[in-house]
Each structure stands twice: as structure tokens, then as C-alpha cells.
Design an enzyme around this catalytic site. Structure first.
Site, mmCIF file in Angstrom:
data_model
loop_
_atom_site.group_PDB
_atom_site.id
_atom_site.type_symbol
_atom_site.label_atom_id
_atom_site.label_comp_id
_atom_site.label_asym_id
_atom_site.label_seq_id
_atom_site.Cartn_x
_atom_site.Cartn_y
_atom_site.Cartn_z
ATOM 1 N N LYS A 282 1.289 -1.526 0.213
ATOM 2 C CA LYS A 282 0.204 0.116 0.461
ATOM 3 C C LYS A 282 0.773 1.426 -0.319
ATOM 4 O O LYS A 282 0.666 2.012 -0.577
ATOM 5 C CB LYS A 282 -0.835 0.098 1.085
ATOM 6 C CG LYS A 282 -2.028 -0.742 1.239
ATOM 7 C CD LYS A 282 -2.887 -1.103 2.261
ATOM 8 C CE LYS A 282 -2.355 -0.756 3.890
ATOM 9 N NZ LYS A 282 -1.375 -2.087 4.439
ATOM 10 N N ARG B 221 -9.854 1.862 9.060
ATOM 11 C CA ARG B 221 -9.553 -0.021 9.153
ATOM 12 C C ARG B 221 -11.168 -0.980 9.964
ATOM 13 O O ARG B 221 -10.890 -1.369 10.321
ATOM 14 C CB ARG B 221 -8.362 0.018 9.665
ATOM 15 C CG ARG B 221 -6.845 0.579 8.493
ATOM 16 C CD ARG B 221 -5.806 -0.426 9.614
ATOM 17 N NE ARG B 221 -4.689 0.521 9.200
ATOM 18 C CZ ARG B 221 -3.731 -0.240 8.702
ATOM 19 N NH1 ARG B 221 -2.845 -0.761 9.732
ATOM 20 N NH2 ARG B 221 -2.587 0.828 7.880
ATOM 21 N N ARG C 277 11.775 -6.974 4.725
ATOM 22 C CA ARG C 277 10.736 -5.661 5.258
ATOM 23 C C ARG C 277 11.955 -5.339 6.677
ATOM 24 O O ARG C 277 12.089 -4.070 6.445
ATOM 25 C CB ARG C 277 9.491 -5.048 5.114
ATOM 26 C CG ARG C 277 9.982 -3.349 5.124
ATOM 27 C CD ARG C 277 7.765 -2.859 4.628
ATOM 28 N NE ARG C 277 7.236 -3.045 6.192
ATOM 29 C CZ ARG C 277 6.288 -2.959 6.277
ATOM 30 N NH1 ARG C 277 5.375 -2.247 5.273
ATOM 31 N NH2 ARG C 277 5.465 -2.949 7.412
ATOM 32 N N ARG D 269 12.299 -2.241 11.549
ATOM 33 C CA ARG D 269 10.341 -1.994 12.170
ATOM 34 C C ARG D 269 10.050 -2.712 13.033
ATOM 35 O O ARG D 269 10.194 -3.650 12.885
ATOM 36 C CB ARG D 269 9.800 -1.648 10.990
ATOM 37 C CG ARG D 269 8.594 -0.429 10.004
ATOM 38 C CD ARG D 269 7.599 -0.803 9.641
ATOM 39 N NE ARG D 269 6.532 -0.828 10.082
ATOM 40 C CZ ARG D 269 5.218 -0.463 9.025
ATOM 41 N NH1 ARG D 269 5.637 -0.036 7.881
ATOM 42 N NH2 ARG D 269 4.281 -0.865 10.312
ATOM 43 N N ARG E 14 -0.984 -8.166 13.269
ATOM 44 C CA ARG E 14 -1.467 -7.685 12.723
ATOM 45 C C ARG E 14 -2.235 -8.091 11.376
ATOM 46 O O ARG E 14 -3.432 -7.859 10.925
ATOM 47 C CB ARG E 14 -0.176 -7.158 12.300
ATOM 48 C CG ARG E 14 -0.183 -6.305 12.391
ATOM 49 C CD ARG E 14 1.748 -5.695 12.501
ATOM 50 N NE ARG E 14 1.362 -4.456 11.526
ATOM 51 C CZ ARG E 14 3.134 -4.608 10.350
ATOM 52 N NH1 ARG E 14 4.068 -5.565 10.860
ATOM 53 N NH2 ARG E 14 2.916 -3.979 9.137
HETATM 54 P P1 AMP Z 1 0.491 0.367 8.678
HETATM 55 O O1 AMP Z 1 2.476 1.411 8.482
HETATM 56 O O2 AMP Z 1 0.050 0.671 7.841
HETATM 57 O O3 AMP Z 1 1.247 -1.032 8.704
HETATM 58 O O4 AMP Z 1 0.278 0.869 10.175
HETATM 59 C C1 AMP Z 1 0.882 0.438 11.502
HETATM 60 C C2 AMP Z 1 0.292 0.716 13.011
HETATM 61 O O5 AMP Z 1 -0.296 1.903 12.597
HETATM 62 C C3 AMP Z 1 -0.939 -0.625 12.365
HETATM 63 O O6 AMP Z 1 -0.077 -1.802 12.964
HETATM 64 C C4 AMP Z 1 -1.765 0.354 14.195
HETATM 65 O O7 AMP Z 1 -0.557 -0.368 15.210
HETATM 66 C C5 AMP Z 1 -1.407 1.720 13.740
HETATM 67 N N1 AMP Z 1 -2.665 1.984 12.129
HETATM 68 C C6 AMP Z 1 -2.245 2.803 11.323
HETATM 69 N N2 AMP Z 1 -3.685 3.204 10.236
HETATM 70 C C7 AMP Z 1 -4.234 2.094 11.541
HETATM 71 C C8 AMP Z 1 -6.063 3.079 11.752
HETATM 72 N N3 AMP Z 1 -6.560 3.268 10.839
HETATM 73 N N4 AMP Z 1 -6.383 2.651 13.060
HETATM 74 C C9 AMP Z 1 -6.060 1.676 14.072
HETATM 75 N N5 AMP Z 1 -4.333 1.596 13.647
HETATM 76 C C10 AMP Z 1 -3.757 2.319 13.159
#
Ligand code: AMP
Length: 198
Positions: free
Chosen positions: A13, A88, A127, A133, A144
Site C-alpha cells: 500500500k 480500518r 522488510r 520496523r 497484524r
Molecule cells: P501501517 O503502517 O499502515 O501498517 O500501520 C502500522 C500500525 O499503525 C498499525 O499496525 C496500527 O497499530 C497503527 N494504525 C495505522 N493505521 C491505523 C488505523 N486506521 N486504525 C488503527 N490503527 C492504525
């Protein structure tokens, strides 16, 4: 162009969001990136979000929704935006709908980038070697993916019912996937023109 990019962790994404947003000259807004920047700076938002992120859980809706509402109110979003990783949860869908209703605009499309779960795990592990990360360890990756399947996957149906959803295969090179997304967007927009023609 008001666009959502959905998909499980590791589907690509972030990479695609940057390319597609540039193509349409709109800001790419990644809730994950905003949270990570806040964690790095140890702001109040970052401190509140970090425990959830490190465990692979979602940050609570009130925190996430307030952050997105503030970001979408910024001037650069007036002409459109690409949201990467939001909404989400069902409550986030409701919040986004009401934010858009307030400004009298709707979404143009929702792209769901998908890939095989085994492929997702191996991409995320690769990654973690490159980027280090905190939430890319194997147990957190699995959590996740579980949280995504339970809470976010089902949201695609509600966008499909509104005729906004396009599913795109996330497997392949960055350019191949970009081309698929652009083709899907073009086909959605021409279908809409056809159905709205007198
Ligand atoms: P991502 O980089 O999109 O994989 O997001 C990393 C982490 O940020 C996720 O595992 C959540 O802990 C938090 N996060 C990101 N976007 C959201 C969202 N829309 N709602 C809740 N938590 C989020």
C-alpha cells in the site's frame, strides 16, 4: 480524486500510495506513517499509539479518527487525497463518511490491494531486515494479519455494495501493480460515465 487504498499489511500500500497520489497530484496520507513519525518524536499522540502499534493492535478509534479529521481539514486536502491504511474499522468508516458529508464530497474509488498470506509474511520479514520496523517481527506480523482479517477485511463488502470497490492483485513488480491500479480506476470511471449517461 478522493481515493482509499486498502489491503493487508505487506500488500504494498505505502509504495503504491506514493506513486498513485503523485499521478493524481493529491497528498498521500498514511495513518501508519503519521503514527510512526509521532512515535519517533515522542509526542503525546505517539506515546498514546506506541503500545498498540508494537503489539500489532489497532490504535483506538477516537485517537485515530481525531488525527485523520485534523489532517483532512488541512488545505492540501481540499482538492482530493489518497488515504492509505484508513479506515480500518466500522467506526472509522462512519467517521470518514461524516467528515466527507460535512464537506459535501464523496469518495471516487476504493482500491483493495490483495496478496496471498504466505507472500505477505515473507515480504514483511524481508522488510524488517531492510527497515527494522518495530512491528515487523514474526509474531507481531501474524497478529497484524489476524487483526486485518477480523476487522478490516469485512469493510471491503460495504464499499463493494456502494459500487466503489476495485480489487487489485498486489503480486508483481511495483510498475505492474501501479498499471493494474490505474487500469482499475479508469475502468471504474468509464463504467460510471456509461451508467450516468442519459
Ligand atoms: P501501517 O503502517 O499502515 O501498517 O500501520 C502500522 C500500525 O499503525 C498499525 O499496525 C496500527 O497499530 C497503527 N494504525 C495505522 N493505521 C491505523 C488505523 N486506521 N486504525 C488503527 N490503527 C492504525
Amino acid at each position: 480524486m478522493r481515493l482509499l487504498l486498502m489491503g493487508p499489511p505487506g500488500a504494498g500500500k505505502g509504495t503504491q500510495a506514493a506513486v498513485i497520489a503523485e499521478r493524481f497530484a493529491v497528498p498521500a496520507i498514511s495513518t501508519g506513517d503519521i503514527f510512526r513519525a509521532n512515535v519517533t518524536q515522542q509526542t503525546a499522540l505517539g506515546v498514546a499509539a506506541q503500545t498498540y502499534m508494537d503489539a500489532g493492535e489497532y490504535v483506538p478509534d477516537e485517537i485515530t479518527n481525531a488525527m485523520v479529521a485534523a489532517r483532512l481539514a488541512e488545505r492540501d486536502c481540499a482538492g482530493g487525497f489518497l488515504l492509505d491504511g484508513y479506515p480500518r474499522t466500522p467506526q472509522q468508516v462512519v467517521e470518514l463518511d461524516s467528515l466527507l458529508e460535512l464537506t459535501g464530497v464523496g469518495l471516487d474509488a476504493v482500491v483493495l490491494l490483495d496478496a496471498d498470506p504466505d507472500e505477505l509474511v515473507s515480504r514483511l520479514l524481508a522488510r524488517s531486515e531492510e527497515q527494522g520496523r518495530a512491528d515487523d517481527t514474526e509474531s507481531v506480523i501474524r497478529r497484524r494479519l489476524e487483526v486485518y482479517a477480523a476487522e478490516t477485511g469485512p469493510l471491503a463488502d460495504s464499499y463493494a455494495e456502494r459500487d466503489l470497490l476495485s480489487r487489485v492483485d498486489g503480486l508483481g513488480t511495483v510498475d505492474e501493480v501501479t498499471e493494474r491500479i490505474l487500469a482499475a480506476l479508469t475502468s471504474m470511471s468509464s463504467q460510471r460515465t456509461a451508467t450516468s449517461a442519459p
